[in-house]
Write a protein that holds these residues in place. Structure first.
Motif, PDB file in Angstrom:
ATOM      1  N   CYS A  41      -2.382  -3.315   6.283  1.00 51.20           N
ATOM      2  CA  CYS A  41      -2.326  -1.868   6.093  1.00 51.20           C
ATOM      3  C   CYS A  41      -1.082  -1.250   6.729  1.00 51.20           C
ATOM      4  CB  CYS A  41      -3.588  -1.210   6.639  1.00 51.20           C
ATOM      5  SG  CYS A  41      -5.064  -1.635   5.686  1.00 51.20           S
TER       6      CYS A  41
ATOM      7  N   LEU B   7       0.875  -1.163   0.000  1.00 52.61           N
ATOM      8  CA  LEU B   7       0.000   0.000   0.000  1.00 52.61           C
ATOM      9  C   LEU B   7       0.917   1.218   0.000  1.00 52.61           C
ATOM     10  CD1 LEU B   7      -2.661  -0.934   2.681  1.00 52.61           C
ATOM     11  CD2 LEU B   7      -3.009  -0.693   0.241  1.00 52.61           C
TER      12      LEU B   7
ATOM     13  N   THR C  70     -10.250   1.258   4.899  1.00 53.91           N
ATOM     14  CA  THR C  70      -8.908   1.613   5.360  1.00 53.91           C
ATOM     15  C   THR C  70      -8.929   3.006   5.979  1.00 53.91           C
ATOM     16  OG1 THR C  70      -8.327   2.509   3.194  1.00 53.91           O
ATOM     17  CG2 THR C  70      -7.677   0.240   3.627  1.00 53.91           C
TER      18      THR C  70
ATOM     19  N   CYS D 155      -8.598  -1.541   8.761  1.00 52.31           N
ATOM     20  CA  CYS D 155      -7.961  -2.324   7.702  1.00 52.31           C
ATOM     21  C   CYS D 155      -8.759  -3.618   7.587  1.00 52.31           C
ATOM     22  CB  CYS D 155      -6.500  -2.613   8.028  1.00 52.31           C
ATOM     23  SG  CYS D 155      -5.630  -3.379   6.632  1.00 52.31           S
TER      24      CYS D 155
ATOM     25  N   ASN E 237      -3.476   1.073  -3.623  1.00 58.09           N
ATOM     26  CA  ASN E 237      -3.338  -0.341  -3.279  1.00 58.09           C
ATOM     27  C   ASN E 237      -2.659  -1.041  -4.450  1.00 58.09           C
ATOM     28  OD1 ASN E 237      -3.521  -2.995  -2.527  1.00 58.09           O
ATOM     29  ND2 ASN E 237      -5.706  -2.954  -2.063  1.00 58.09           N
TER      30      ASN E 237
ATOM     31  N   SER F  98      -7.871  -3.784  -5.207  1.00 61.10           N
ATOM     32  CA  SER F  98      -6.560  -3.948  -5.853  1.00 61.10           C
ATOM     33  C   SER F  98      -6.429  -2.967  -7.007  1.00 61.10           C
ATOM     34  CB  SER F  98      -6.399  -5.367  -6.377  1.00 61.10           C
ATOM     35  OG  SER F  98      -6.411  -6.275  -5.319  1.00 61.10           O
TER      36      SER F  98
END
Length: 146
Positions: free
Chosen positions: A130, A32, A64, A119, A55, A90
């Motif tokens: 995270c 990340l 997040t 997270c 991400n 993603s």
């Protein structure tokens, strides 16, 4: 006997090499990225901080948020903020703007990511990714990191 030892050593080295290569590949593409992108003066003399979260992993996240500490020019914590980025599938990039009223950008020496306040994976379970997968960067004169 010598052939057996040579064979075992070669096999062990090949396995270690393969494992190191796969870990390096995983680390390079499994993170990340959290960037302090800009710090701009706002009306009233405050500072608008713009953060970019990307991400770069194959781990989709449903929620997040990061807790950060803002340090003044003297090195004293002047604010603690929670930066909510929400869902980060993603490959997704999200932006968060945060206004610090009454604190000039030039009075901020550094910002430290203290923890991850949220997270969550897609199934709703908590993850430590995270923080363990976090890489920080700054495009400003303000230091930004862990």
């Amino acid at each position: 006997m010598r052939t057996l030892v040579t064979s075992v050593v070669c096999s062990a080295l090949a396995a270690i090499s393969l494992n190191v290569s796969s870990v390096a590949a995983q680390d390079a593409g499994s993170q990340l990225q959290l960037e302090l992108n800009s710090a701009a003066v706002i009306e009233g003399g405050g500072c608008r901080l713009t953060y970019v979260a990307t991400n770069q992993s194959d781990i989709p996240l449903s929620d997040t948020a990061y807790r950060v500490g803002v340090f003044d020019a003297g090195g004293v914590v002047s604010a603690i903020l929670v930066l909510p980025f929400g869902a980060l599938p993603s490959g997704k990039t999200r932006l968060v703007l945060f206004d610090l009223a009454g604190q000039a950008c030039t009075d901020i020496s550094r910002i430290v990511v203290d923890s991850s306040d949220a997270c969550l994976l897609e199934d709703g379970s908590a993850s430590d990714f995270c923080m363990t997968g976090l890489a920080t960067a700054s495009r400003t004169d303000i230091q930004f990191g862990l």
